[in-house]
Write an enzyme that holds these catalytic residues in place. Structure first.
Site, short mmCIF file in Angstrom:
data_model
loop_
_atom_site.label_atom_id
_atom_site.label_comp_id
_atom_site.label_asym_id
_atom_site.label_seq_id
_atom_site.Cartn_x
_atom_site.Cartn_y
_atom_site.Cartn_z
N GLY A 258 0.80 -1.11 -0.04
CA GLY A 258 0.11 -0.05 0.16
C GLY A 258 0.78 1.32 -0.01
O GLY A 258 2.00 1.22 0.61
N GLN B 29 2.94 10.14 0.96
CA GLN B 29 4.34 9.31 1.08
C GLN B 29 5.11 9.59 -0.15
O GLN B 29 6.43 9.33 -0.17
CB GLN B 29 4.27 7.84 1.10
CG GLN B 29 3.63 7.58 2.49
CD GLN B 29 3.19 5.95 2.64
OE1 GLN B 29 2.26 5.35 2.05
NE2 GLN B 29 3.99 5.16 3.11
N CYS C 217 5.41 -0.02 7.51
CA CYS C 217 5.06 1.41 6.56
C CYS C 217 6.36 1.58 5.82
O CYS C 217 7.75 1.63 6.18
CB CYS C 217 4.67 2.57 7.30
SG CYS C 217 4.23 4.06 6.42
N LEU C 218 6.21 1.83 4.45
CA LEU C 218 7.54 2.33 3.43
C LEU C 218 7.88 3.68 3.99
O LEU C 218 9.08 3.73 3.66
CB LEU C 218 6.97 2.13 2.05
CG LEU C 218 6.38 1.04 1.53
CD1 LEU C 218 5.93 1.21 0.05
CD2 LEU C 218 7.54 -0.04 1.54
N HIS D 294 -4.95 1.76 7.28
CA HIS D 294 -3.64 2.34 7.41
C HIS D 294 -3.35 3.51 6.17
O HIS D 294 -2.95 4.50 6.46
CB HIS D 294 -2.62 1.26 7.36
CG HIS D 294 -1.17 1.68 7.15
ND1 HIS D 294 -0.25 1.24 8.32
CD2 HIS D 294 -0.42 2.34 6.27
CE1 HIS D 294 0.91 1.69 7.90
NE2 HIS D 294 0.93 2.51 6.54
N GLU D 295 -3.73 3.10 5.00
CA GLU D 295 -3.68 3.98 3.82
C GLU D 295 -4.41 5.29 4.07
O GLU D 295 -4.15 6.44 3.84
CB GLU D 295 -3.71 3.23 2.41
CG GLU D 295 -2.74 2.22 2.22
CD GLU D 295 -1.25 2.53 2.52
OE1 GLU D 295 -1.02 3.64 2.33
OE2 GLU D 295 -0.76 1.56 2.82
N HIS E 177 -3.19 8.01 6.36
CA HIS E 177 -2.03 8.45 5.75
C HIS E 177 -2.49 9.96 5.13
O HIS E 177 -2.04 11.00 5.42
CB HIS E 177 -1.29 7.84 4.59
CG HIS E 177 -0.22 7.23 4.98
ND1 HIS E 177 0.92 7.70 5.90
CD2 HIS E 177 -0.01 5.65 5.03
CE1 HIS E 177 1.87 6.69 6.07
NE2 HIS E 177 1.29 5.47 5.63
NI NI Z 1 2.14 3.56 5.61
#
Ligand code: NI
Length: 191
Positions: free
Chosen positions: A67, A72, A114-115, A156-157, A160
């Site tokens: 995701g 991000q 998370c990236l 989660h996304e 963000h």
């Molecule tokens: Ni994330």
């Protein structure tokens, strides 16, 4: 809105070969751009949207991740992509202006990463089932009810897009341990 829908549907019909798509760099916390509340995608955004979505997928698959939200990659728009890659098969999901419109009272805990917080993982407790409303890449309004990994990933996304990271669900103590570890790794990398 009609023009917007037509531009969006072009996405579904003519994807460029993956090799031609340049991934975007993924921001790593702490970064002020990860803490912003993003604005909705509107018709004025249509021109760059297809390119942005393709580049976000390239970034996510390269990472690899399941995701990625627009903030991000430094874009403050309510847009996220998800692909759980179940059985190693691509099943891309594009979420434009997504909204959680229903949550179960049942909760579920799951280890998340998370990236934007590379190599950091912690258990996060969230509603087990959510109903999410969004516009897809063809301009169609959709609603999905998700459980398990997809439920956690969607929540989660979407968070963000309001500047919320998974570590914001943890105690201050646990969050600070992760953020300090991340800062230390960043410093080591910059040496
Ligand atoms: Ni994330």
């Amino acid at each position: 809105m009609h023009r917007y829908m037509r531009a969006m549907s072009a996405l579904a019909f003519a994807p460029r070969p993956a090799a031609e798509v340049l991934p975007l760099p993924i921001l790593v916390a702490p970064d002020a751009r990860l803490k912003l509340r993003c604005r909705p995608v509107g018709s004025a955004d249509e021109a760059g949207l297809r390119d942005l979505i393709e580049r976000m997928f390239a970034s996510m698959y390269r990472a690899p991740g399941i995701g990625l939200a627009a903030p991000q990659v430094g874009v403050s728009l309510r847009l996220a992509i998800v692909d759980l890659m179940e059985n190693d098969r691509k099943a891309p999901l594009v979420l434009i202006n997504p909204e959680v419109v229903g949550r179960s009272t049942d909760l579920a805990g799951r280890e998340e990463g998370c990236l934007s917080l590379p190599d950091q993982y912690a258990e996060v407790v969230r509603p087990a089932v959510v109903k999410v409303r969004f516009t897809d890449e063809t301009g169609a309004k959709r609603e999905i009810t998700a459980e398990g990994l997809l439920s956690a990933c969607l929540q989660h996304e979407i968070e963000h897009l309001d500047g919320v990271l998974f570590v914001d669900h943890l105690s201050a103590l646990k969050r600070n341990i992760i953020l300090r570890r991340l800062a230390k790794e960043k410093r080591l990398k910059d040496l």
